[in-house]
Design a protein around this motif. Structure first.
Motif, PDB file in Angstrom:
ATOM      1  N   ALA A 165     -19.213 -15.764  -5.395  1.00 42.81           N
ATOM      2  CA  ALA A 165     -19.105 -14.530  -6.177  1.00 42.81           C
ATOM      3  C   ALA A 165     -17.780 -14.448  -6.919  1.00 42.81           C
ATOM      4  O   ALA A 165     -17.645 -13.677  -7.871  1.00 42.81           O
ATOM      5  N   VAL A 166     -16.807 -15.206  -6.485  1.00 41.64           N
ATOM      6  CA  VAL A 166     -15.494 -15.224  -7.127  1.00 41.64           C
ATOM      7  C   VAL A 166     -15.304 -16.594  -7.752  1.00 41.64           C
ATOM      8  O   VAL A 166     -15.559 -17.621  -7.126  1.00 41.64           O
ATOM      9  N   ASP A 167     -14.857 -16.627  -9.006  1.00 45.08           N
ATOM     10  CA  ASP A 167     -14.723 -17.898  -9.720  1.00 45.08           C
ATOM     11  C   ASP A 167     -13.409 -18.612  -9.428  1.00 45.08           C
ATOM     12  O   ASP A 167     -13.335 -19.835  -9.457  1.00 45.08           O
ATOM     13  N   SER A 168     -12.361 -17.836  -9.173  1.00 48.91           N
ATOM     14  CA  SER A 168     -11.019 -18.422  -9.107  1.00 48.91           C
ATOM     15  C   SER A 168     -10.488 -18.441  -7.681  1.00 48.91           C
ATOM     16  O   SER A 168     -10.508 -17.404  -6.992  1.00 48.91           O
ATOM     17  N   PRO A 169      -9.976 -19.583  -7.189  1.00 52.96           N
ATOM     18  CA  PRO A 169      -9.295 -19.611  -5.884  1.00 52.96           C
ATOM     19  C   PRO A 169      -8.072 -18.712  -5.860  1.00 52.96           C
ATOM     20  O   PRO A 169      -7.674 -18.240  -4.790  1.00 52.96           O
ATOM     21  N   ALA A 170      -7.465 -18.488  -7.028  1.00 47.79           N
ATOM     22  CA  ALA A 170      -6.303 -17.600  -7.072  1.00 47.79           C
ATOM     23  C   ALA A 170      -6.667 -16.200  -6.598  1.00 47.79           C
ATOM     24  O   ALA A 170      -5.860 -15.519  -5.958  1.00 47.79           O
ATOM     25  N   ILE A 171      -7.902 -15.760  -6.926  1.00 40.78           N
ATOM     26  CA  ILE A 171      -8.362 -14.443  -6.485  1.00 40.78           C
ATOM     27  C   ILE A 171      -8.940 -14.529  -5.082  1.00 40.78           C
ATOM     28  O   ILE A 171      -8.634 -13.715  -4.208  1.00 40.78           O
ATOM     29  N   GLY A 172      -9.771 -15.521  -4.844  1.00 34.08           N
ATOM     30  CA  GLY A 172     -10.460 -15.608  -3.565  1.00 34.08           C
ATOM     31  C   GLY A 172      -9.546 -15.933  -2.401  1.00 34.08           C
ATOM     32  O   GLY A 172      -9.761 -15.445  -1.295  1.00 34.08           O
ATOM     33  N   ILE A 173      -8.538 -16.764  -2.626  1.00 34.71           N
ATOM     34  CA  ILE A 173      -7.680 -17.207  -1.524  1.00 34.71           C
ATOM     35  C   ILE A 173      -6.276 -16.615  -1.636  1.00 34.71           C
ATOM     36  O   ILE A 173      -5.800 -15.891  -0.760  1.00 34.71           O
ATOM     37  N   HIS A 174      -5.618 -16.893  -2.731  1.00 42.14           N
ATOM     38  CA  HIS A 174      -4.203 -16.537  -2.844  1.00 42.14           C
ATOM     39  C   HIS A 174      -3.978 -15.035  -2.840  1.00 42.14           C
ATOM     40  O   HIS A 174      -3.031 -14.548  -2.207  1.00 42.14           O
ATOM     41  N   LEU A 175      -4.828 -14.298  -3.549  1.00 41.30           N
ATOM     42  CA  LEU A 175      -4.636 -12.844  -3.578  1.00 41.30           C
ATOM     43  C   LEU A 175      -4.843 -12.244  -2.195  1.00 41.30           C
ATOM     44  O   LEU A 175      -4.129 -11.310  -1.796  1.00 41.30           O
ATOM     45  N   GLY A 176      -5.807 -12.778  -1.442  1.00 43.50           N
ATOM     46  CA  GLY A 176      -6.012 -12.286  -0.078  1.00 43.50           C
ATOM     47  C   GLY A 176      -4.797 -12.515   0.800  1.00 43.50           C
ATOM     48  O   GLY A 176      -4.414 -11.656   1.594  1.00 43.50           O
ATOM     49  N   VAL A 177      -4.160 -13.679   0.650  1.00 45.37           N
ATOM     50  CA  VAL A 177      -2.959 -13.974   1.433  1.00 45.37           C
ATOM     51  C   VAL A 177      -1.820 -13.034   1.055  1.00 45.37           C
ATOM     52  O   VAL A 177      -1.099 -12.516   1.919  1.00 45.37           O
ATOM     53  N   ILE A 178      -1.665 -12.783  -0.233  1.00 45.52           N
ATOM     54  CA  ILE A 178      -0.588 -11.889  -0.680  1.00 45.52           C
ATOM     55  C   ILE A 178      -0.839 -10.457  -0.205  1.00 45.52           C
ATOM     56  O   ILE A 178       0.093  -9.758   0.232  1.00 45.52           O
ATOM     57  N   LEU A 179      -2.086 -10.006  -0.253  1.00 44.58           N
ATOM     58  CA  LEU A 179      -2.396  -8.658   0.232  1.00 44.58           C
ATOM     59  C   LEU A 179      -2.136  -8.547   1.736  1.00 44.58           C
ATOM     60  O   LEU A 179      -1.681  -7.503   2.217  1.00 44.58           O
ATOM     61  N   ALA A 180      -2.425  -9.600   2.479  1.00 41.96           N
ATOM     62  CA  ALA A 180      -2.119  -9.590   3.909  1.00 41.96           C
ATOM     63  C   ALA A 180      -0.615  -9.464   4.134  1.00 41.96           C
ATOM     64  O   ALA A 180      -0.160  -8.722   5.018  1.00 41.96           O
ATOM     65  N   LEU A 181       0.184 -10.177   3.319  1.00 42.80           N
ATOM     66  CA  LEU A 181       1.637 -10.069   3.441  1.00 42.80           C
ATOM     67  C   LEU A 181       2.110  -8.668   3.097  1.00 42.80           C
ATOM     68  O   LEU A 181       2.991  -8.108   3.780  1.00 42.80           O
ATOM     69  N   LEU A 182       1.525  -8.050   2.079  1.00 43.64           N
ATOM     70  CA  LEU A 182       1.899  -6.679   1.733  1.00 43.64           C
ATOM     71  C   LEU A 182       1.553  -5.717   2.865  1.00 43.64           C
ATOM     72  O   LEU A 182       2.304  -4.764   3.137  1.00 43.64           O
ATOM     73  N   ALA A 183       0.413  -5.940   3.534  1.00 36.60           N
ATOM     74  CA  ALA A 183       0.051  -5.095   4.678  1.00 36.60           C
ATOM     75  C   ALA A 183       1.069  -5.252   5.803  1.00 36.60           C
ATOM     76  O   ALA A 183       1.452  -4.267   6.457  1.00 36.60           O
ATOM     77  N   ILE A 184       1.532  -6.490   6.034  1.00 35.04           N
ATOM     78  CA  ILE A 184       2.548  -6.714   7.068  1.00 35.04           C
ATOM     79  C   ILE A 184       3.838  -5.991   6.716  1.00 35.04           C
ATOM     80  O   ILE A 184       4.460  -5.340   7.572  1.00 35.04           O
ATOM     81  N   ILE A 185       4.248  -6.080   5.465  1.00 35.78           N
ATOM     82  CA  ILE A 185       5.477  -5.399   5.031  1.00 35.78           C
ATOM     83  C   ILE A 185       5.343  -3.891   5.228  1.00 35.78           C
ATOM     84  O   ILE A 185       6.272  -3.218   5.708  1.00 35.78           O
ATOM     85  N   THR A 186       4.188  -3.340   4.884  1.00 40.34           N
ATOM     86  CA  THR A 186       3.965  -1.902   5.042  1.00 40.34           C
ATOM     87  C   THR A 186       4.046  -1.495   6.511  1.00 40.34           C
ATOM     88  O   THR A 186       4.673  -0.487   6.866  1.00 40.34           O
ATOM     89  N   LEU A 187       3.408  -2.275   7.376  1.00 37.42           N
ATOM     90  CA  LEU A 187       3.413  -1.943   8.803  1.00 37.42           C
ATOM     91  C   LEU A 187       4.809  -2.079   9.398  1.00 37.42           C
ATOM     92  O   LEU A 187       5.193  -1.289  10.269  1.00 37.42           O
ATOM     93  N   VAL A 188       5.568  -3.064   8.952  1.00 31.70           N
ATOM     94  CA  VAL A 188       6.955  -3.180   9.433  1.00 31.70           C
ATOM     95  C   VAL A 188       7.746  -1.934   9.039  1.00 31.70           C
ATOM     96  O   VAL A 188       8.542  -1.406   9.826  1.00 31.70           O
ATOM     97  N   GLY A 189       7.515  -1.433   7.813  1.00 32.18           N
ATOM     98  CA  GLY A 189       8.185  -0.204   7.397  1.00 32.18           C
ATOM     99  C   GLY A 189       7.779   0.983   8.251  1.00 32.18           C
ATOM    100  O   GLY A 189       8.624   1.811   8.630  1.00 32.18           O
ATOM    101  N   LEU A 190       6.485   1.091   8.565  1.00 34.03           N
ATOM    102  CA  LEU A 190       6.025   2.189   9.422  1.00 34.03           C
ATOM    103  C   LEU A 190       6.617   2.071  10.825  1.00 34.03           C
ATOM    104  O   LEU A 190       7.002   3.091  11.431  1.00 34.03           O
ATOM    105  N   GLN A 191       6.694   0.867  11.346  1.00 36.36           N
ATOM    106  CA  GLN A 191       7.295   0.676  12.660  1.00 36.36           C
ATOM    107  C   GLN A 191       8.792   1.003  12.629  1.00 36.36           C
ATOM    108  O   GLN A 191       9.333   1.557  13.598  1.00 36.36           O
TER     109      GLN A 191
END
Length: 730
Positions: free
Chosen positions: A270-296
């Protein structure tokens, strides 16, 4: 259900499984056709010759292409391959792409895998003809690729990724095994598992010589991405609950569902580009970690300990994973060239888990203290021995590749357990003999609490059971096994608090029923020893008190009478009698019981002389209907009560007449001393030793003292029961 497997055994199992997986990865990397060329997709700096195909950076002297080693004319590039049937395949620098997810589309990835499969098939076809570009010409070289790639030809990046994967899973599962019920430890172990999967898969294809079979490349690439998403799920979950629980444990499923769905979408087409399918998911996971560290960080305000631990752990995770994303993932997402080789960039993840280990030592992360390193260092020592054995085998055996794998398996599964068993059998600590245990327990019992009695008891338990850790426990009455043998709980004994010993014999075994019997015996011995010591100290205290009272009541009275005696001869007699009484008081000799009449007769004579000297008239009355014999301590008590009452009357009452009566009836002795002196108010009288001694002595015999005083004089009445065995003739 508690885990009945000791921690060291669990970590051994983890090491064995992870090393088996590493061996499988090593086999996959070596089970490829080998040319003996160091190939690169980039031209060397300073090369002025235009190169076609793939650059040759070096030639192995013992490889199939060793004939290309020409000192005068070096081989510069590999242009094409031709098999025995004449099929020719021209090579391109794109064939050496380290990570295929940098391609612009999944279609390009599939085409890349197909081309890799074609190259690998040609390499496996047998005889090959290499078209090689030299400095001034192009030549052809025929060879047979080796069936296996030598382990020593694998580059440093391969071993680095293996080491990172092993370190991540070992440290993560090490903490999880010691804190199996802690969701934070579970999440850390999950992230370590993801890192191992990702690093192991990438190590094979990112360090290939030229090509891998297409199906194998697809599986390894998918595993690499899956491991990255598992790592993200674990790290997001970690900061959801650590160091403060921001969410309930059931919410930990959310990142797994979201990233799992993202991964499925990436490979669904459903996704044509690995940049969206793989890399963007990894970056969003890192952003979630950064957010949770801030909340902690906000949740731990006001708690310096949690804040320090969070700062250390959060910094390690953000620096490690962030550096990988910035140097490898983000450039690809932006259409740029990566700043660092992916294989080398995996070292950033090693920083995360080394940071976790250092955080355990420095900030007691996950409530682990330095004792946790004992089990880690023990296992790592065994792994080191395994590595040494493997190196020796690798350097000695001629047919290295199969012998290495087989010998490694034998060492891991047979020799090391056998060697450890033999070592523990030969060096095991013998259980101390009962007499030795009693001596050590008496040493603990005789140590005053203020002189580290608890510390000596802990040292004794360490010596007996060698636990991995000692933790306080709730008060219990008897020792018992907890968590099916993972812990042995010892009861509260005297001033020694209850204690839980965890992980017997340094974590190598469970506590057994024999350990429980031994602990029960030792705690009973200690309890009896402490009771004996308490009884001894109580007896010493009572004896000191008795001596002090007798000296005050008897010796003091007699010396006072001798002091006021006008006759020198009588004074000498009274002093000699006082010395005799003093020896009796100190020795408390078990003299034969004196009769009641003898004691009273002796006492009457002394009191009469004392009152006569003082000019006080005495009235002495004794009534009893049976013969009575008193033990020495009872005689001293009655005599001391009468003497103290008479002495108080002489000192304070200014009496002219004193009546003393002793009446024995119905198993009781009633002593009454009355005077016609000035009297006093017992409630307001200053507290001295005299009246206090009277009350204490009567109470010690189970009796009571009553003091009545007024303008007509003072009357002191003592009523004391005669215990069984005191009353003679009854």
């Amino acid at each position: 259900m508690p885990n009945r497997i000791p921690p060291v055994i669990q970590i051994y199992a983890l090491v064995a499984v992870s090393l088996a997986m590493a061996a499988l990865v090593l086999w996959a990397a070596m089970d490829q056709r080998y040319l003996g060329l160091q190939l690169s997709s980039e031209a060397r700096i300073g090369d002025s010759v235009r190169l076609d195909g793939i650059q040759i950076g070096g030639v192995a002297s013992d490889g199939p292409a060793a004939d290309l080693l020409r000192a005068d004319v070096p081989a510069l590039a590999l242009i094409s391959l031709r098999d025995a049937t004449g099929n020719t395949l021209h090579l391109s620098p794109d064939d050496l792409i380290e990570e295929p997810d940098v391609l612009e589309s999944y279609a390009a990835m599939h085409a890349f895998f197909a081309r890799q499969d074609a190259i690998a098939t040609m390499l496996r076809s047998g005889r090959l003809t290499l078209e090689v570009q030299f400095t001034d010409e192009t030549g052809f070289h025929t060879l047979y690729p080796a069936r296996q790639r030598p382990a020593q030809s694998l580059p440093f990046a391969f071993w680095l990724q293996i080491a990172v994967g092993l370190s991540g899973v070992w440290i993560g599962v090490w903490i999880w095994i010691l804190r199996s019920a802690d969701w934070a430890a579970r999440c850390l172990a999950f992230s370590g598992l993801g890192l191992m999967v990702s690093a192991f898969a990438a190590s094979v294809y990112s360090t290939r010589e030229l090509a891998l079979p297409g199906d194998l490349f697809r599986v390894l690439s998918a595993l690499n991405h899956l491991g990255a998403f598992i790592f993200g799920v674990g790290m997001i979950g970690l900061f959801m609950v650590y160091p403060r629980p921001l969410f309930r444990p059931r919410w930990l499923a959310v990142p797994a569902i979201v990233l799992g769905a993202w991964y499925g979408l990436a490979y669904s087409g459903a996704v044509d580009s690995p940049a969206i399918g793989i890399h963007l998911g990894v970056i969003l996971a890192l952003l979630a970690i950064i957010t949770l560290v801030g909340l902690q960080f906000h949740a731990t305000r006001g708690d310096p300990r949690d804040r320090a631990g969070l700062s250390w752990l959060g910094l390690a995770v953000l620096v490690g994973s962030g550096a990988f994303v910035v140097t490898v993932i983000a450039p690809h997402l932006l259409g740029m060239k990566s700043m660092l080789s992916q294989g080398m960039a995996f070292v950033f993840f090693l920083l995360i888990y080394l940071g976790v280990a250092l955080g355990v030592a420095r900030f007691q992360l996950f409530a682990l203290e330095t004792w946790a390193f004992r089990i880690l260092f023990y296992v790592m020592g065994v792994v080191l021995l395994l590595g040494i054995d493997a190196i020796l085998i690798f350097t000695i055996v001629d047919d290295r590749a199969p012998a290495f794998a087989l010998s490694l398996l034998i060492v891991a599964l047979v020799w090391l357990p056998l060697r450890d068993t033999l070592a523990r059998w030969m060096l095991r600590r013998k259980e101390p003999a009962r007499a030795e245990r009693f001596r050590k327990i008496m040493d603990v019992a005789m140590t005053p609490p203020e002189r580290d009695q608890v510390g000596r008891w802990h040292a004794l338990m360490d010596d007996m059971f060698n636990p991995l850790s000692r933790v306080p426990a709730t008060a219990v009455k008897t020792p018992f096994l907890h968590e099916d043998g993972l812990a042995l709980v010892l009861p509260h004994i005297g001033t020694i608090p209850a204690l839980a010993l965890r992980y017997a014999d340094g974590g190598r075994r469970l506590f057994s029923s024999r350990d429980l019997e031994l602990a029960t015996e030792m705690t009973a011995m200690l309890e009896q020893a402490l009771e004996s010591r308490a009884a001894y100290e109580k007896g010493v205290c009572e004896e000191r008190t008795r001596i002090a009272r007798d000296i005050h009541d008897n010796i003091g009275v007699q010396l006072m009478a001798a002091l006021h005696s006008p006759e020198q001869t009588r004074k000498d007699v009274m002093i000699r009698e006082t010395l005799t009484d003093l020896r009796d008081i100190i020795n408390n000799a078990s003299n034969p019981d004196m009769s009641f009449d003898e004691m009273l007769a002796e006492l009457r004579a002394r009191i009469a002389e004392q009152l006569y000297i003082a000019g006080v008239e005495m009235n002495w009355t004794v009534t009893h209907d049976q013969a009575v014999a008193l033990p020495l301590h009872a005689a001293y008590t009655l005599r001391a009560i009468i003497r103290e009452a008479v002495q108080n009357g002489l000192k304070h009452a200014a009496a002219s007449r004193m009546a003393i009566s002793v009446h024995v009836a119905q198993g009781r002795v009633i002593v009454r001393v009355a005077d016609d002196g000035t009297g006093f108010d017992p409630a307001r009288a200053p507290r001295g030793n005299g009246l206090a001694n009277l009350r204490d002595r009567a109470a010690a015999m189970g009796g009571v003292i009553q003091i009545d005083s007024g303008f007509s004089g003072t009357c002191i009445t003592a009523e004391i029961p005669l215990a069984e065995g005191i009353r003679g003739g009854i």
